[in-house]
Design an enzyme around this catalytic site. Sequence first.
Site, PDB file in Angstrom:
ATOM      1  N   SER A   1       0.861  -1.184   0.000  1.00 41.91           N
ATOM      2  CA  SER A   1       0.000   0.000   0.000  1.00 41.91           C
ATOM      3  C   SER A   1       0.898   1.235   0.000  1.00 41.91           C
ATOM      4  O   SER A   1       2.105   1.130   0.238  1.00 41.91           O
ATOM      5  CB  SER A   1      -0.842  -0.032   1.280  1.00 41.91           C
ATOM      6  OG  SER A   1      -1.398   1.232   1.566  1.00 41.91           O
TER       7      SER A   1
ATOM      8  N   TYR B   1      -2.837  -0.693  10.024  1.00 43.93           N
ATOM      9  CA  TYR B   1      -2.770  -0.971   8.582  1.00 43.93           C
ATOM     10  C   TYR B   1      -1.356  -0.692   8.052  1.00 43.93           C
ATOM     11  O   TYR B   1      -0.778  -1.499   7.310  1.00 43.93           O
ATOM     12  CB  TYR B   1      -3.809  -0.099   7.869  1.00 43.93           C
ATOM     13  CG  TYR B   1      -3.971  -0.374   6.392  1.00 43.93           C
ATOM     14  CD1 TYR B   1      -4.714  -1.465   5.942  1.00 43.93           C
ATOM     15  CD2 TYR B   1      -3.406   0.472   5.440  1.00 43.93           C
ATOM     16  CE1 TYR B   1      -4.878  -1.710   4.581  1.00 43.93           C
ATOM     17  CE2 TYR B   1      -3.569   0.236   4.082  1.00 43.93           C
ATOM     18  CZ  TYR B   1      -4.306  -0.853   3.657  1.00 43.93           C
ATOM     19  OH  TYR B   1      -4.465  -1.087   2.306  1.00 43.93           O
TER      20      TYR B   1
HETATM   21  P1  NDP Z   1     -11.838  -5.000  -1.326  1.00 41.36           P
HETATM   22  O1  NDP Z   1     -12.486  -4.720  -0.028  1.00 41.36           O
HETATM   23  O2  NDP Z   1     -12.618  -4.898  -2.585  1.00 41.36           O
HETATM   24  O3  NDP Z   1     -11.103  -6.388  -1.305  1.00 41.36           O
HETATM   25  C1  NDP Z   1     -10.642  -6.996  -0.140  1.00 41.36           C
HETATM   26  C2  NDP Z   1     -10.644  -8.468  -0.390  1.00 41.36           C
HETATM   27  O4  NDP Z   1     -10.055  -9.138   0.718  1.00 41.36           O
HETATM   28  C3  NDP Z   1     -12.047  -9.012  -0.580  1.00 41.36           C
HETATM   29  O5  NDP Z   1     -12.041  -9.809  -1.731  1.00 41.36           O
HETATM   30  C4  NDP Z   1     -12.278  -9.830   0.673  1.00 41.36           C
HETATM   31  O6  NDP Z   1     -13.060 -10.980   0.406  1.00 41.36           O
HETATM   32  C5  NDP Z   1     -10.871 -10.237   1.053  1.00 41.36           C
HETATM   33  N1  NDP Z   1     -10.737 -10.505   2.482  1.00 41.36           N
HETATM   34  C6  NDP Z   1     -10.665  -9.620   3.497  1.00 41.36           C
HETATM   35  N2  NDP Z   1     -10.579 -10.264   4.672  1.00 41.36           N
HETATM   36  C7  NDP Z   1     -10.599 -11.595   4.377  1.00 41.36           C
HETATM   37  C8  NDP Z   1     -10.553 -12.773   5.158  1.00 41.36           C
HETATM   38  N3  NDP Z   1     -10.471 -12.731   6.496  1.00 41.36           N
HETATM   39  N4  NDP Z   1     -10.569 -13.965   4.528  1.00 41.36           N
HETATM   40  C9  NDP Z   1     -10.659 -14.027   3.174  1.00 41.36           C
HETATM   41  N5  NDP Z   1     -10.720 -12.942   2.386  1.00 41.36           N
HETATM   42  C10 NDP Z   1     -10.687 -11.741   2.988  1.00 41.36           C
HETATM   43  O7  NDP Z   1     -10.622  -3.947  -1.360  1.00 41.36           O
HETATM   44  P2  NDP Z   1      -9.374  -3.764  -2.326  1.00 41.36           P
HETATM   45  O8  NDP Z   1      -9.549  -4.480  -3.587  1.00 41.36           O
HETATM   46  O9  NDP Z   1      -9.118  -2.325  -2.322  1.00 41.36           O
HETATM   47  O10 NDP Z   1      -8.199  -4.437  -1.460  1.00 41.36           O
HETATM   48  C11 NDP Z   1      -7.380  -5.480  -1.939  1.00 41.36           C
HETATM   49  C12 NDP Z   1      -5.997  -5.294  -1.349  1.00 41.36           C
HETATM   50  O11 NDP Z   1      -5.418  -4.090  -1.846  1.00 41.36           O
HETATM   51  C13 NDP Z   1      -5.962  -5.206   0.169  1.00 41.36           C
HETATM   52  O12 NDP Z   1      -4.836  -5.883   0.666  1.00 41.36           O
HETATM   53  C14 NDP Z   1      -5.805  -3.719   0.401  1.00 41.36           C
HETATM   54  O13 NDP Z   1      -5.201  -3.447   1.639  1.00 41.36           O
HETATM   55  C15 NDP Z   1      -4.910  -3.356  -0.762  1.00 41.36           C
HETATM   56  N6  NDP Z   1      -4.881  -1.940  -1.087  1.00 41.36           N
HETATM   57  C16 NDP Z   1      -5.992  -1.291  -1.556  1.00 41.36           C
HETATM   58  C17 NDP Z   1      -5.898   0.053  -1.890  1.00 41.36           C
HETATM   59  C18 NDP Z   1      -7.045   0.821  -2.421  1.00 41.36           C
HETATM   60  O14 NDP Z   1      -6.915   2.049  -2.598  1.00 41.36           O
HETATM   61  N7  NDP Z   1      -8.190   0.213  -2.694  1.00 41.36           N
HETATM   62  C19 NDP Z   1      -4.647   0.792  -1.743  1.00 41.36           C
HETATM   63  C20 NDP Z   1      -3.554  -0.006  -1.266  1.00 41.36           C
HETATM   64  C21 NDP Z   1      -3.687  -1.307  -0.957  1.00 41.36           C
HETATM   65  P3  NDP Z   1     -14.551 -11.160   1.051  1.00 41.36           P
HETATM   66  O15 NDP Z   1     -15.335  -9.971   0.612  1.00 41.36           O
HETATM   67  O16 NDP Z   1     -15.043 -12.447   0.484  1.00 41.36           O
HETATM   68  O17 NDP Z   1     -14.322 -11.214   2.529  1.00 41.36           O
END
Ligand code: NDP
Length: 254
Positions: free
Chosen positions: A144, A157
């Site tokens: 991130s 985070y």
């Molecule tokens: P989303 O919330 O769309 O995606 C998060 C994903 O993580 C979901 O698919 C969710 O699945 C899964 N997830 C979370 N907790 C669990 C768990 N305990 N077990 C299984 N699956 C889990 O957000 P993003 O696409 O933005 O995030 C994806 C990654 O990118 C993350 O690591 C985030 O920190 C990182 N990121 C995002 C940024 C942004 O600006 N969006 C910037 C920098 C980093 P489900 O819904 O099925 O639980």
Amino acid sequence: MELFDLTGRVAVITGGNGGIGLGMAKGMATAGATIVVAGRDAKKNAAAVKELEGLGAVASAIAVDVLKEDSCRALIADTVKAYGRLDILVNNAGMSIRKQPEQYTLDEWRTVLDSNLTSAFLCSHAAYPAMKQGGRGKIVNIGSMMSIFGAPFAAAYAASKGGMVQMTKAMATAWAKDNIQVNAILPGWIDTALTRRARQEVQGLHESVLKRTPAGRWGIPDDFAGIAVFLAATASDFITGAAITVDGGFSVQG
Ligand code: NDP
């Protein structure tokens, strides 16, 4: 092009059922990979598989809670059982709890660290034997801007995402001898469910991101298709331990 061809490669993407994870899954599917989407939400899992199949890919979903060690280990074991190999692991599942450092409970702190960092350790730990046996592997960890910067609402985070980069470097040095490359992607601000919530919780975030990002826009999940293919493919075989920003210039803006 062979350098970017993923035909015959099997990829697991935690959190691949939406947001950035699905953007990466779509890229790798288009390049020929078999995709295993791993998330908790059954509806999102099914919709993602349908979308990937629509691109002509072989895809399936495995219900996973990355907070649980057994679930992470079963994800890898079930993938190897189903497809006979594992070539690519993307540790993308993540979440945040936004509050001032002094307001965190220990449980909240642990939930963020375990969701974002310990899960990546566990999945990588479980994947290593299969990758070693297959003679190659690609692990892609999602960091991130908080791997580099800080923010008042992001102590847990930022700790998890900073740790992700350092774990990436350590695993890269350990597993290079096994032809396993470990790299990190550091996304800028991307329009997903995660940041839609952040925009509600942090006043002025939307405008400040637009102002600071030289590209002049928020990122979208499809912006991650290319980097995912690159880091999963032969093209990146001599790149390991790197942390690559995909941020529209956010991190180099003075
Ligand atoms: P989303 O919330 O769309 O995606 C998060 C994903 O993580 C979901 O698919 C969710 O699945 C899964 N997830 C979370 N907790 C669990 C768990 N305990 N077990 C299984 N699956 C889990 O957000 P993003 O696409 O933005 O995030 C994806 C990654 O990118 C993350 O690591 C985030 O920190 C990182 N990121 C995002 C940024 C942004 O600006 N969006 C910037 C920098 C980093 P489900 O819904 O099925 O639980």
